[in-house]
Design an enzyme around this catalytic site. Sequence first.
Site, PDB file in Angstrom:
ATOM      1  N   LYS A 255     -18.317  -1.816 -12.172  1.00 37.69           N
ATOM      2  CA  LYS A 255     -19.305  -2.538 -11.437  1.00 37.69           C
ATOM      3  C   LYS A 255     -20.230  -1.953 -11.014  1.00 37.69           C
ATOM      4  O   LYS A 255     -21.653  -2.051 -10.962  1.00 37.69           O
ATOM      5  CB  LYS A 255     -18.954  -1.060  -9.395  1.00 37.69           C
TER       6      LYS A 255
ATOM      7  N   LYS B 155     -13.033 -10.332  -3.775  1.00 38.72           N
ATOM      8  CA  LYS B 155     -14.755 -10.289  -2.985  1.00 38.72           C
ATOM      9  C   LYS B 155     -15.956 -10.700  -3.636  1.00 38.72           C
ATOM     10  O   LYS B 155     -16.507 -11.064  -3.339  1.00 38.72           O
ATOM     11  CB  LYS B 155     -14.593  -9.959  -2.071  1.00 38.72           C
TER      12      LYS B 155
ATOM     13  N   LYS C 233      -9.290 -10.970 -11.791  1.00 40.87           N
ATOM     14  CA  LYS C 233      -8.617 -11.273 -10.618  1.00 40.87           C
ATOM     15  C   LYS C 233      -9.329 -11.495  -9.691  1.00 40.87           C
ATOM     16  O   LYS C 233     -10.271 -11.939  -9.945  1.00 40.87           O
ATOM     17  CB  LYS C 233      -8.266  -9.915  -9.978  1.00 40.87           C
TER      18      LYS C 233
HETATM   19  P1  TYM Z   1      -9.400  -3.099  -2.792  1.00 34.99           P
HETATM   20  O1  TYM Z   1     -10.046  -2.454  -1.521  1.00 34.99           O
HETATM   21  O2  TYM Z   1     -10.520  -2.823  -3.880  1.00 34.99           O
HETATM   22  O3  TYM Z   1      -7.603  -3.302  -2.572  1.00 34.99           O
HETATM   23  C1  TYM Z   1      -7.239  -3.418  -1.733  1.00 34.99           C
HETATM   24  C2  TYM Z   1      -5.690  -3.738  -2.623  1.00 34.99           C
HETATM   25  O4  TYM Z   1      -5.559  -5.060  -3.091  1.00 34.99           O
HETATM   26  C3  TYM Z   1      -5.067  -4.905  -4.251  1.00 34.99           C
HETATM   27  N1  TYM Z   1      -5.932  -6.413  -5.186  1.00 34.99           N
HETATM   28  C4  TYM Z   1      -5.374  -6.614  -5.618  1.00 34.99           C
HETATM   29  N2  TYM Z   1      -3.801  -6.966  -6.187  1.00 34.99           N
HETATM   30  C5  TYM Z   1      -3.409  -8.498  -6.894  1.00 34.99           C
HETATM   31  N3  TYM Z   1      -4.783  -9.493  -6.817  1.00 34.99           N
HETATM   32  C6  TYM Z   1      -5.398  -9.130  -6.703  1.00 34.99           C
HETATM   33  N4  TYM Z   1      -6.461 -10.177  -7.164  1.00 34.99           N
HETATM   34  C7  TYM Z   1      -5.468  -8.317  -5.548  1.00 34.99           C
HETATM   35  N5  TYM Z   1      -6.997  -7.831  -5.437  1.00 34.99           N
HETATM   36  C8  TYM Z   1      -7.205  -6.262  -5.175  1.00 34.99           C
HETATM   37  C9  TYM Z   1      -5.890  -3.787  -4.829  1.00 34.99           C
HETATM   38  O5  TYM Z   1      -4.851  -3.324  -6.153  1.00 34.99           O
HETATM   39  C10 TYM Z   1      -5.516  -2.681  -3.852  1.00 34.99           C
HETATM   40  O6  TYM Z   1      -3.930  -2.249  -3.830  1.00 34.99           O
HETATM   41  N6  TYM Z   1      -9.779   2.098  -4.717  1.00 34.99           N
HETATM   42  C11 TYM Z   1      -9.034   1.102  -3.433  1.00 34.99           C
HETATM   43  C12 TYM Z   1      -8.236   1.707  -2.054  1.00 34.99           C
HETATM   44  C13 TYM Z   1      -7.870   3.248  -2.162  1.00 34.99           C
HETATM   45  C14 TYM Z   1      -7.081   3.921  -2.400  1.00 34.99           C
HETATM   46  C15 TYM Z   1      -6.427   4.697  -1.763  1.00 34.99           C
HETATM   47  C16 TYM Z   1      -5.721   2.497  -2.245  1.00 34.99           C
HETATM   48  C17 TYM Z   1      -9.661   4.073  -2.027  1.00 34.99           C
HETATM   49  N7  TYM Z   1      -8.284   5.180  -1.878  1.00 34.99           N
HETATM   50  C18 TYM Z   1      -5.889   5.790  -2.131  1.00 34.99           C
HETATM   51  C19 TYM Z   1      -4.465   3.603  -2.644  1.00 34.99           C
HETATM   52  C20 TYM Z   1      -4.837   4.346  -2.304  1.00 34.99           C
HETATM   53  C21 TYM Z   1      -9.523  -0.017  -3.513  1.00 34.99           C
HETATM   54  O7  TYM Z   1     -10.761  -0.123  -4.080  1.00 34.99           O
HETATM   55  O8  TYM Z   1      -8.521  -0.923  -3.101  1.00 34.99           O
END
Ligand code: TYM
Length: 332
Positions: free
Chosen positions: A112, A198, A195
């Site tokens: 990022k 967005k 992957k």
């Molecule tokens: P985030 O908001 O980027 O994504 C949310 C969830 O979606 C999953 N994901 C995917 N899984 C499969 N294929 C894909 N292309 C794909 N894109 C996204 C992510 O693995 C995630 O599970 N840091 C985290 C948010 C967070 C969090 C937490 C999660 C903050 N605190 C505590 C669990 C526990 C994030 O940015 O996810």
Amino acid sequence: KPLLFSGMQPSSDSLHLGNYVGALTNWVKMQDEFQAIYCVVNQHAITTPFDPADLATRTRATAAQYIAAGIDPEKSILFVQSQVPAHAELGWLMQCITGFGEASRMTQFKDKAQRHGTEGTNVGLFTYPMLMAADILLYNAAAVPVGEDQRQHLELTRDLANRFNSRFGETFRVPEGFIPKESAKVYDLQDPNSKMSKSAESDAGLLRIMDDAKVTKKKIMRGVTDADAEIRFDREAKPGVSNLLTIYSVLSGQTIASLETEFAGRGYGDLKKELAEVVEATFTPIRERTNELLADPAELDRILDRGAERAGEIAEATLATVYERIGFPRPL
Ligand code: TYM
């Protein structure tokens, strides 16, 4: 029941198929076995550029999509991160037990930071994984269902929990990840080696729940495949077709092998057309329910306020113990 915690960033007014397959479907399934706590992590969302009015809208839209996809706010705790101040408070402590070198190894930060440049990268983006660790540890979560891309952050969380426990006394439960097998990772339709995200350069390969059915169909029909016209799963040689098969399989419940048989001798156009129907059959009811929920903001607020109260009770109790262990006066 053991506790479970997970969250998503409100990064858009629509969740995408990767969020749905990689996380949300498991969230729904795990609600009965666990006391699940699902969070809209709006504090994580301000680590990259944002507009305040837009952030407020996206936060509610994300919560509404959780419910529309099957999260039951009576069973599970559903809340917005900033409404429970203990997250930021424990996040600070987590920063103070994380090594600078250790944080510098987080690959998502490196990716990022490269994308946003030195000027566009704030310190919050760097300390983001420590806030995530705080999210999880505040609830002594036993399980954390996330997609493959969060594995490294989860490892850091486990390291920090162990470190805190050995330095200040047994306090945190060391969480287990719950990461669906690699086959449930969803790739970009235009760039099937990356992957679905967005933050991809173009959104042509991104399937969004809230998009119009026509838009979704067009994106699927234009998805990148290959020249040999054989419908067969092979991640290495045929990443585009394999991604389409994975999505089809996860959403329809059919195995990849049975899809290979069903589509033997047929063209990519057929596969894509049917896949578009399968995707829409999933998205349409979620979209309609989301719009209903968004049409009644008072009710949605009531659900979220109630969720924050329930989450806050658990989080504050943990924080009080933590403060005592490290020699802070108890929080008021
Ligand atoms: P985030 O908001 O980027 O994504 C949310 C969830 O979606 C999953 N994901 C995917 N899984 C499969 N294929 C894909 N292309 C794909 N894109 C996204 C992510 O693995 C995630 O599970 N840091 C985290 C948010 C967070 C969090 C937490 C999660 C903050 N605190 C505590 C669990 C526990 C994030 O940015 O996810």
